[in-house]
Write an enzyme that holds these catalytic residues in place. Structure first.
Site, PDB file in Angstrom:
ATOM      1  N   GLU A   1      23.775   6.289   9.260  1.00 16.44           N
ATOM      2  CA  GLU A   1      25.020   6.715   8.635  1.00 16.44           C
ATOM      3  C   GLU A   1      26.015   7.198   9.680  1.00 16.44           C
ATOM      4  O   GLU A   1      25.621   7.721  10.727  1.00 16.44           O
ATOM      5  CB  GLU A   1      24.748   7.848   7.636  1.00 16.44           C
TER       6      GLU A   1
ATOM      7  N   CYS B   1      31.675  11.257  13.039  1.00 20.06           N
ATOM      8  CA  CYS B   1      30.330  11.768  13.237  1.00 20.06           C
ATOM      9  C   CYS B   1      29.401  10.563  13.297  1.00 20.06           C
ATOM     10  O   CYS B   1      29.392   9.736  12.370  1.00 20.06           O
ATOM     11  CB  CYS B   1      29.954  12.702  12.090  1.00 20.06           C
TER      12      CYS B   1
ATOM     13  N   CYS C   1      14.885  10.821  12.124  1.00 19.17           N
ATOM     14  CA  CYS C   1      14.870  11.955  13.053  1.00 19.17           C
ATOM     15  C   CYS C   1      13.469  12.538  13.085  1.00 19.17           C
ATOM     16  O   CYS C   1      12.790  12.614  12.054  1.00 19.17           O
ATOM     17  CB  CYS C   1      15.873  13.022  12.612  1.00 19.17           C
TER      18      CYS C   1
ATOM     19  N   CYS D   1      13.660  19.277  10.613  1.00 22.30           N
ATOM     20  CA  CYS D   1      14.360  20.375   9.930  1.00 22.30           C
ATOM     21  C   CYS D   1      14.140  20.240   8.427  1.00 22.30           C
ATOM     22  O   CYS D   1      14.438  19.199   7.836  1.00 22.30           O
ATOM     23  CB  CYS D   1      15.844  20.352  10.269  1.00 22.30           C
TER      24      CYS D   1
ATOM     25  N   CYS E   1      16.893  18.949   5.829  1.00 22.24           N
ATOM     26  CA  CYS E   1      17.721  17.818   6.218  1.00 22.24           C
ATOM     27  C   CYS E   1      17.165  16.514   5.684  1.00 22.24           C
ATOM     28  O   CYS E   1      15.971  16.220   5.846  1.00 22.24           O
ATOM     29  CB  CYS E   1      17.814  17.758   7.745  1.00 22.24           C
TER      30      CYS E   1
ATOM     31  N   GLY F   1      19.451  11.721  13.585  1.00 22.25           N
ATOM     32  CA  GLY F   1      18.741  11.720  14.843  1.00 22.25           C
ATOM     33  C   GLY F   1      19.085  12.894  15.740  1.00 22.25           C
ATOM     34  O   GLY F   1      20.025  13.647  15.488  1.00 22.25           O
ATOM     35  N   GLU F   2      18.300  13.055  16.791  1.00 23.79           N
ATOM     36  CA  GLU F   2      18.498  14.083  17.808  1.00 23.79           C
ATOM     37  C   GLU F   2      19.068  13.406  19.053  1.00 23.79           C
ATOM     38  O   GLU F   2      18.360  12.680  19.753  1.00 23.79           O
ATOM     39  CB  GLU F   2      17.156  14.762  18.129  1.00 23.79           C
TER      40      GLU F   2
ATOM     41  N   SER G   1      25.456  17.388  19.563  1.00 22.09           N
ATOM     42  CA  SER G   1      24.704  18.388  18.809  1.00 22.09           C
ATOM     43  C   SER G   1      23.212  18.237  19.078  1.00 22.09           C
ATOM     44  O   SER G   1      22.702  17.128  19.215  1.00 22.09           O
ATOM     45  CB  SER G   1      24.988  18.209  17.312  1.00 22.09           C
TER      46      SER G   1
ATOM     47  N   LEU H   1      21.115  26.269  15.482  1.00 21.10           N
ATOM     48  CA  LEU H   1      20.232  27.433  15.546  1.00 21.10           C
ATOM     49  C   LEU H   1      19.527  27.668  14.208  1.00 21.10           C
ATOM     50  O   LEU H   1      18.304  27.727  14.139  1.00 21.10           O
ATOM     51  CB  LEU H   1      21.052  28.659  15.945  1.00 21.10           C
ATOM     52  N   HIS H   2      20.300  27.854  13.155  1.00 21.41           N
ATOM     53  CA  HIS H   2      19.822  27.924  11.770  1.00 21.41           C
ATOM     54  C   HIS H   2      18.995  29.162  11.425  1.00 21.41           C
ATOM     55  O   HIS H   2      18.680  29.373  10.254  1.00 21.41           O
ATOM     56  CB  HIS H   2      19.032  26.676  11.375  1.00 21.41           C
TER      57      HIS H   2
ATOM     58  N   CYS I   1      23.888  14.619   5.693  1.00 24.42           N
ATOM     59  CA  CYS I   1      23.476  13.564   6.606  1.00 24.42           C
ATOM     60  C   CYS I   1      22.132  12.991   6.187  1.00 24.42           C
ATOM     61  O   CYS I   1      21.177  13.727   5.961  1.00 24.42           O
ATOM     62  CB  CYS I   1      23.408  14.115   8.027  1.00 24.42           C
TER      63      CYS I   1
END
Length: 366
Positions: A110, A123, A130, A134, A137, A179-180, A211, A235-236, A353
């Site tokens: 996406e 974005c 991923c 998380c 997510c 993804g990371e 990010s 961070l979250h 996302c």
């Protein structure tokens, strides 16, 4: 539950998607110029081709009218410009466009175009899925399939650019899609090298953000790259125990190591850090969390970007109340933290996302 979609569009597969031709967008300008020289063509044609692709938004070689016909035929035999197709498009009332892009091997990612004032921000995804896990997510619910190539990352940028009106230009890029990015650092940096180049999209590194959930060795490699991209650390949570719950990869890293790597990046780049904090109702939005977060950040030159959660069907998390949001903000601001609460966009589409890909996967093809 999502509100009705304003516009959803499905595309048929491009002929090029199954082609054995090479993806032109995987080539740097120097690599394209070398290919031209190897095939008996003048080197300067490379900048002409880049101009057609990145500035004039052309994806077919036969439209590149200042190139000799024989060269256009050579290029068409060897390369494709777009190797994927748009499987779905959603447009919200606020002008946010979200694309589901189906890659040549069937994987889907996406990407999003956001319009706000004079800004035209995009974005972009860096992986199919991923691996960071998380828990709130949609992107990582099915794990990670593979890294994207440089060309697949750039193609997202160009497809979003093509949705702009004549005279409009992309202004900002955020590597914050699926993804990371730091787990695919080489390909991400290759794509951003073209994005920032005057021969590519011409976007200043100061308007490009990467990010990450926080992978210290990769953050250090990014610093050594020497290009002052903005770094946004997801961070979250303000403490080890809660971050372990929300970001499982933190078990192997630790919040202090993430903060230390971020500090090193600031020292190296001089760019103010951004910390991302998805606010989950009843999970990490309490006053005690805000006070802990203030204690971590108040001595650092950072911007805290707080993002009220976009609910994902099937996950047990929800948007915090207005009262919780207001209290959280007041505590942080009183402590002197530079904080911004992100304006939610695209609420009536699959805004979170990975959500569009996941929802499409559960629906039968038309």
């Amino acid at each position: 539950m999502n509100l009705p979609v304003i516009q959803t569009q499905s595309g048929s597969a491009d002929d090029s998607a199954s082609s054995d031709r090479r993806h032109l967008l995987n080539l740097s300008l120097a690599e394209l110029q070398q290919w031209l020289v190897d095939h008996g063509e003048p080197k300067f044609r490379g900048k002409q081709i880049f101009g057609w692709v990145y500035e004039k938004r052309v994806s077919q070689f036969d439209q590149m009218s200042d190139l000799p016909k024989k060269l256009r035929e050579k290029l068409d035999q060897e390369f494709i410009v777009f190797g994927a197709r748009e499987a779905a498009v959603q447009t919200s009332r606020d002008g946010t466009d979200k694309l589901l892009v189906r890659l040549a091997d069937g994987g889907e990612v996406e990407c999003v175009l956001l319009r706000g004032g004079n800004r035209r921000s995009i974005c972009v995804s860096s992986q199919v899925g991923c691996a960071m896990g998380c828990v709130f997510c949609a992107s990582g619910l099915d794990g990670v399939d593979r890294n994207l190539t440089r060309g697949e990352i750039i193609e997202q940028m160009l497809r979003l650019q093509a949705r702009l009106d004549d005279g409009e230009r992309l202004s900002h890029i955020v590597m914050m899609g699926m993804g990371e990015p730091l787990a695919n650092l080489e390909q991400v940096l290759g794509a951003l090298e073209i994005a920032k180049s005057a021969d590519g999209l011409g976007i200043s590194p100061r308007r490009i953000t990467i990010s990450t959930v926080g992978l210290p060795p990769a953050i250090d490699r990014l610093a050594k790259n020497g290009v002052p991209y903005n770094l946004a650390v997801s961070l979250h949570a303000p403490n080890e125990e809660l971050r372990n719950q929300l970001v499982p990869v933190n078990h192997k890293i630790g919040i202090n190591a993430v903060l230390a790597a971020a500090d090193r990046y600031f020292e190296s780049s001089g760019r103010r850090l951004t910390f991302e904090y998805v606010l989950l109702g009843g999970v990490n939005d309490a006053a005690e969390h805000a006070r802990e977060l203030a204690g971590i950040l108040k001595s650092r030159n950072v911007l805290l970007n707080v993002i009220p959660y976009n609910p994902v069907e099937g996950l047990p998390y929800h948007t915090p109340s207005r009262h919780s949001i207001a209290d959280f903000r007041q505590i942080l601001e009183s402590a002197g933290v530079n904080v911004m609460f992100r304006q939610r966009k695209g609420d009536e589409i699959d805004a979170a996302c990975g959500q569009l890909r996941r929802n499409r996967a559960t629906q039968p093809e038309a």
